[in-house]
Design an enzyme around this catalytic site. Structure first.
Site, short mmCIF file in Angstrom:
data_model
loop_
_atom_site.label_atom_id
_atom_site.label_comp_id
_atom_site.label_asym_id
_atom_site.label_seq_id
_atom_site.Cartn_x
_atom_site.Cartn_y
_atom_site.Cartn_z
N CYS A 161 24.21 30.37 -0.59
CA CYS A 161 24.78 30.89 -1.83
C CYS A 161 23.87 31.93 -2.47
CB CYS A 161 25.03 29.76 -2.82
SG CYS A 161 26.23 28.54 -2.24
N ARG A 182 33.83 28.62 0.00
CA ARG A 182 33.54 30.03 -0.28
C ARG A 182 34.86 30.81 -0.26
NH1 ARG A 182 28.09 30.01 0.08
NH2 ARG A 182 27.22 28.38 1.41
#
Length: 218
Positions: free
Chosen positions: A54, A131
């Protein structure tokens, strides 16, 4: 109890109006319907703050923010973390790497937005958003959706390529072939009747494979 099929139909789809919401972000409160007026929005989720993949992804968005700005597009991030976690993470990334995550990141601690956009997918995780990337045009219509699992980072070049392809397609009423990138030939819409087909066959200005497949420069 909802079936898998019922859950899937509740998820936003390409062509739907983007579900509206209000949320707290690192740049203050926002309401999606009032956010990025007359601009495109790229709404993207990440599983959690202070995690390695991330951090690379969010830094990638920040580093290339000017490219999104040039395409009349605002960035809007999200994860199921508190605003305090977001602020601490933004500060940590800036201290450790020099990259400033200077775009709003939604603190979706109650999972409201994640559920609204189908970012929570139980077979992957019930507590972390996958995601996801939603391309939302200035009319707040969803134009493209990307989903990635927790362990695979996204491709920033592809996100920007897809965004530019959508915008150019809208402007010129054309389609994009495989691996299209700016400067490549585009596909002219196929004829819809016999007259248009004959006109196409007589056209010497395009790169014609056959009447249904013609390319041209913009």
């Amino acid at each position: 109890m909802e079936t898998v099929e019922e859950k899937i139909t509740m998820m936003p789809r390409i062509g739907d109006q983007a579900p509206d919401f209000e949320a707290t972000t690192t740049k203050g409160k926002i309401k999606l319907s009032e956010f990025a007026k007359d601009k495109w929005t790229v709404l993207f989720s990440h599983p959690a703050d202070f995690t390695p993949v991330c951090t690379t992804e969010m830094s990638g968005f920040a580093i290339r923010k000017s490219e999104f700005t040039a395409l009349n597009t605002e960035l809007l991030g999200l994860s199921i973390d508190s605003i305090h976690s977001h602020l601490a993470w933004v500060n940590n990334v800036r201290e450790k790497t020099g990259v400033y995550l200077d775009f709003p990141i939604i603190a979706d601690i109650d999972m409201k937005v994640s559920k609204l956009y189908g970012m929570l997918q139980p077979n992957e995780s019930e507590t972390a958003a996958v995601r996801a990337v939603f391309f939302i045009d200035p009319t707040k219509k969803i134009r493209l959706i990307m989903y990635y699992p927790l362990n695979v980072g996204r491709n920033m070049d592809e996100i920007l390529r897809a965004l530019e392809a959508l915008q150019i397609s809208d402007e010129h009423k054309v389609a994009m072939p495989l691996d299209w990138k700016k400067g490549d030939k585009v596909i002219v819409p196929p004829p819809k009747n016999l007259v248009e087909m004959d006109e196409r066959l007589a056209d010497t200005t395009c790169e014609r494979t056959d009447f249904y497949l013609c390319k041209r420069d913009l």
